[in-house]
Write a protein that holds these residues in place. Structure first.
Motif, PDB file in Angstrom:
ATOM      1  N   SER A   1       0.854  -1.174   0.000  1.00 59.65           N
ATOM      2  CA  SER A   1       0.000   0.000   0.000  1.00 59.65           C
ATOM      3  C   SER A   1       0.890   1.222   0.000  1.00 59.65           C
ATOM      4  CB  SER A   1      -0.911   0.030   1.224  1.00 59.65           C
ATOM      5  OG  SER A   1      -1.577   1.280   1.309  1.00 59.65           O
ATOM      6  N   LEU A   2       0.585   2.186  -0.860  1.00 62.06           N
ATOM      7  CA  LEU A   2       1.351   3.420  -0.896  1.00 62.06           C
ATOM      8  C   LEU A   2       0.802   4.450   0.086  1.00 62.06           C
ATOM      9  CD1 LEU A   2       2.062   3.920  -4.709  1.00 62.06           C
ATOM     10  CD2 LEU A   2       3.206   2.450  -3.031  1.00 62.06           C
ATOM     11  N   TYR A   3      -0.270   4.083   0.811  1.00 57.52           N
ATOM     12  CA  TYR A   3      -0.957   5.073   1.642  1.00 57.52           C
ATOM     13  C   TYR A   3      -0.982   4.692   3.115  1.00 57.52           C
ATOM     14  CZ  TYR A   3      -2.400   6.181  -3.056  1.00 57.52           C
ATOM     15  OH  TYR A   3      -2.395   6.474  -4.390  1.00 57.52           O
ATOM     16  N   GLU A   4      -0.945   3.409   3.418  1.00 60.51           N
ATOM     17  CA  GLU A   4      -1.005   2.972   4.801  1.00 60.51           C
ATOM     18  C   GLU A   4       0.369   3.025   5.449  1.00 60.51           C
ATOM     19  OE1 GLU A   4      -3.667   2.174   6.459  1.00 60.51           O
ATOM     20  OE2 GLU A   4      -5.115   2.207   4.807  1.00 60.51           O
ATOM     21  N   SER A   5       0.401   3.204   6.745  1.00 54.39           N
ATOM     22  CA  SER A   5       1.668   3.242   7.461  1.00 54.39           C
ATOM     23  C   SER A   5       2.269   1.844   7.570  1.00 54.39           C
ATOM     24  CB  SER A   5       1.468   3.803   8.864  1.00 54.39           C
ATOM     25  OG  SER A   5       0.700   2.896   9.641  1.00 54.39           O
ATOM     26  N   SER A   6       3.594   1.807   7.754  1.00 51.21           N
ATOM     27  CA  SER A   6       4.250   0.510   7.924  1.00 51.21           C
ATOM     28  C   SER A   6       3.677  -0.232   9.116  1.00 51.21           C
ATOM     29  CB  SER A   6       5.756   0.719   8.108  1.00 51.21           C
ATOM     30  OG  SER A   6       6.358   1.160   6.915  1.00 51.21           O
ATOM     31  N   ARG A   7       3.359   0.498  10.157  1.00 47.11           N
ATOM     32  CA  ARG A   7       2.850  -0.130  11.383  1.00 47.11           C
ATOM     33  C   ARG A   7       1.523  -0.847  11.123  1.00 47.11           C
ATOM     34  NH1 ARG A   7       4.057   0.960  16.663  1.00 47.11           N
ATOM     35  NH2 ARG A   7       5.252   2.788  15.988  1.00 47.11           N
ATOM     36  N   SER A   8       0.681  -0.271  10.271  1.00 46.66           N
ATOM     37  CA  SER A   8      -0.627  -0.874  10.016  1.00 46.66           C
ATOM     38  C   SER A   8      -0.546  -2.056   9.053  1.00 46.66           C
ATOM     39  CB  SER A   8      -1.591   0.167   9.467  1.00 46.66           C
ATOM     40  OG  SER A   8      -1.201   0.580   8.170  1.00 46.66           O
ATOM     41  N   LEU A   9       0.569  -2.153   8.331  1.00 40.64           N
ATOM     42  CA  LEU A   9       0.701  -3.211   7.329  1.00 40.64           C
ATOM     43  C   LEU A   9       1.475  -4.425   7.847  1.00 40.64           C
ATOM     44  CD1 LEU A   9       1.580  -0.994   4.239  1.00 40.64           C
ATOM     45  CD2 LEU A   9      -0.582  -2.166   4.654  1.00 40.64           C
ATOM     46  N   CYS A  10       2.429  -4.178   8.731  1.00 45.03           N
ATOM     47  CA  CYS A  10       3.370  -5.235   9.102  1.00 45.03           C
ATOM     48  C   CYS A  10       3.685  -5.121  10.591  1.00 45.03           C
ATOM     49  CB  CYS A  10       4.634  -5.078   8.258  1.00 45.03           C
ATOM     50  SG  CYS A  10       5.909  -6.317   8.511  1.00 45.03           S
ATOM     51  N   PRO A  11       3.421  -6.164  11.392  1.00 39.94           N
ATOM     52  CA  PRO A  11       2.986  -7.527  11.029  1.00 39.94           C
ATOM     53  C   PRO A  11       1.617  -7.524  10.358  1.00 39.94           C
ATOM     54  CG  PRO A  11       3.695  -7.430  13.326  1.00 39.94           C
ATOM     55  CD  PRO A  11       3.617  -6.022  12.844  1.00 39.94           C
ATOM     56  N   ILE A  12       1.386  -8.511   9.515  1.00 39.67           N
ATOM     57  CA  ILE A  12       0.148  -8.585   8.761  1.00 39.67           C
ATOM     58  C   ILE A  12      -0.986  -9.034   9.670  1.00 39.67           C
ATOM     59  CG2 ILE A  12      -1.057  -9.721   6.874  1.00 39.67           C
ATOM     60  CD1 ILE A  12       1.669 -10.059   5.491  1.00 39.67           C
ATOM     61  N   SER A  13      -2.002  -8.165   9.800  1.00 34.83           N
ATOM     62  CA  SER A  13      -3.186  -8.520  10.573  1.00 34.83           C
ATOM     63  C   SER A  13      -4.426  -8.532   9.698  1.00 34.83           C
ATOM     64  CB  SER A  13      -3.382  -7.541  11.736  1.00 34.83           C
ATOM     65  OG  SER A  13      -3.525  -6.224  11.244  1.00 34.83           O
ATOM     66  N   SER A  14      -4.333  -7.896   8.549  1.00 36.86           N
ATOM     67  CA  SER A  14      -5.480  -7.833   7.649  1.00 36.86           C
ATOM     68  C   SER A  14      -4.975  -7.644   6.233  1.00 36.86           C
ATOM     69  CB  SER A  14      -6.391  -6.669   8.028  1.00 36.86           C
ATOM     70  OG  SER A  14      -7.367  -6.458   7.025  1.00 36.86           O
ATOM     71  N   ARG A  15      -5.584  -8.348   5.304  1.00 35.84           N
ATOM     72  CA  ARG A  15      -5.191  -8.167   3.902  1.00 35.84           C
ATOM     73  C   ARG A  15      -5.892  -6.966   3.290  1.00 35.84           C
ATOM     74  NH1 ARG A  15      -8.803 -12.699   3.367  1.00 35.84           N
ATOM     75  NH2 ARG A  15     -10.511 -12.266   1.932  1.00 35.84           N
ATOM     76  N   SER A  16      -6.936  -6.464   3.928  1.00 32.60           N
ATOM     77  CA  SER A  16      -7.735  -5.386   3.330  1.00 32.60           C
ATOM     78  C   SER A  16      -6.984  -4.069   3.250  1.00 32.60           C
ATOM     79  CB  SER A  16      -9.045  -5.214   4.091  1.00 32.60           C
ATOM     80  OG  SER A  16      -8.803  -4.772   5.409  1.00 32.60           O
ATOM     81  N   VAL A  17      -5.954  -3.893   4.085  1.00 32.34           N
ATOM     82  CA  VAL A  17      -5.209  -2.623   4.056  1.00 32.34           C
ATOM     83  C   VAL A  17      -4.193  -2.578   2.919  1.00 32.34           C
ATOM     84  CG1 VAL A  17      -5.537  -2.107   6.489  1.00 32.34           C
ATOM     85  CG2 VAL A  17      -3.580  -3.514   5.769  1.00 32.34           C
ATOM     86  N   PHE A  18      -3.963  -3.719   2.289  1.00 31.83           N
ATOM     87  CA  PHE A  18      -3.054  -3.764   1.148  1.00 31.83           C
ATOM     88  C   PHE A  18      -3.853  -3.459  -0.111  1.00 31.83           C
ATOM     89  CE2 PHE A  18       0.928  -5.481   2.824  1.00 31.83           C
ATOM     90  CZ  PHE A  18       0.534  -5.923   4.075  1.00 31.83           C
TER      91      PHE A  18
END
Length: 129
Positions: A99-116
């Motif tokens: 994702s070019l818009y979400e923060s690294s913290r919200s993406l990784c560790p992966i908790s949801s695929r919807s943010v990608f």
């Protein structure tokens, strides 16, 4: 235009290894968090591994911890998923995403695929003797 292309899938025997590559165009990969997912027939898409864009830290799901690793090659604008000691249950289509818009913290560790928001087309991995 953001594009992700996976490569490196194929047929491998149990206990074998594969290296999957995720190559990006349209953006500089080193600044962004990249996640790897897989989806087996009849199953939900599962988050496996990710590498963060802010500090380069990596995370792995328990199902692949100790067998999979993730690395980044900034000169090639590529992220590689290193898979060792493969098992038949690793058979799936493997995807990379970002994702070019979400923060690294919200993406990784992966908790949801919807943010990608951006996904590759996937590459098939089959583990069978």
């Amino acid at each position: 235009q953001v594009q992700l292309v996976e490569s490196g899938g194929g047929l491998v025997q149990p206990g074998g290894s594969l290296r999957l590559s995720c190559t990006a165009s349209g953006f500089t990969m080193s600044y962004y968090t990249i996640g790897w997912f897989r989806q087996a027939p009849g199953k939900e898409r599962e988050g496996l591994s990710c590498i963060r864009g802010d500090d380069g830290s990596t995370y792995h799901a328990d199902s692949v911890k100790g067998r999979f690793a993730i690395s980044r090659d900034n000169t090639e604008n590529t992220v590689t998923l290193h898979m060792d000691n493969l098992k038949p249950e690793d058979t799936a289509v493997y995807y990379c995403a970002t994702s070019l818009y979400e923060s690294s913290r919200s993406l990784c560790p992966i908790s949801s695929r919807s943010v990608f928001g951006s996904w590759g087309q996937g590459t098939q991995v089959t583990v069978s003797s």
